[in-house]
Design an enzyme around this catalytic site. Structure first.
Site: not given
Ligand code: DLZ
Length: 171
Positions: A66-67, A89-91, A95, A97, A122, A136
């Site tokens: 997110f940052e 990397c977002v897994i 939820t 989220h 990206f 990956r």
């Molecule tokens: C909170 C969160 C969760 C649950 N999962 C991930 C993720 O898989 N990958 C990632 O990069 N960040 C995750 N975060 C953190 C959010 O990106 C963010 O840092 C918080 O919501 C604070 O703004």
């Protein structure tokens, strides 16, 4: 997508511009650190392999995906780089989220491209499992960090070619 079972990190048949004068930032997220570190290293090593000088690469971490948008904006405004590679990397979890983070970072990075008129790449994995992430990050699907670096070089090459042929058509 059509990348199933393909390693897309070979760049066969594509021309990669000279990158020896280009300056890059890499912003990478600490969440899922083993994966993002592997992606960052892939991106860094690929830039070096294509002639970018070490002194022309700055790397910084942010807490999570997110940052990445704001971290990349700081880098563009304050470090005077030519392009920024954003790595995360977002897994998928239990939820919603995942959806909010992926949507926010994709839109955020898209907006940065247009706001600064420069490439923000990206390099964010959006996966269902850890295994898909590993595939990956140097696994059977290559390293998406390598691909992000090549994409950054290509987009800067495109920008430079328009700038040095301004007003011309057919170059
Ligand atoms: C909170 C969160 C969760 C649950 N999962 C991930 C993720 O898989 N990958 C990632 O990069 N960040 C995750 N975060 C953190 C959010 O990106 C963010 O840092 C918080 O919501 C604070 O703004």
């Amino acid at each position: 997508m059509a990348s199933e079972h393909k390693n897309l990190s070979t760049f066969e048949g594509t021309e990669i511009p000279d990158a020896s004068k280009m300056k890059f930032g890499i912003v990478w997220a600490e969440w899922n650190h083993t994966i993002t570190h592997g992606l960052m290293k892939g991106a860094y090593d690929t830039l070096i392999k294509h002639g970018v000088k070490e002194k022309n690469i700055i790397t910084k971490t942010v807490p999570g995906a997110f940052e990445l948008t704001l971290g990349a904006q700081y880098m563009a405004e304050l470090s005077h780089v030519d392009a920024v590679i954003c790595i995360g990397c977002v897994i998928q979890g239990d939820t919603k989220h995942f959806d909010f983070i992926c949507d926010a970072v994709a839109k955020g990075i898209t907006n940065l491209n247009l706001k600064f008129n420069m490439p923000f790449i990206f390099g964010v994995l959006t996966v269902n499992t850890q295994e898909q992430a590993e595939d990956r990050t140097g696994g059977k699907h290559g390293n998406k960090g390598d691909e992000a670096a090549v994409t950054a070089i290509k987009m800067l090459g495109l920008k430079n070619s328009f700038e040095s042929n301004k007003g011309k058509i057919g170059f």
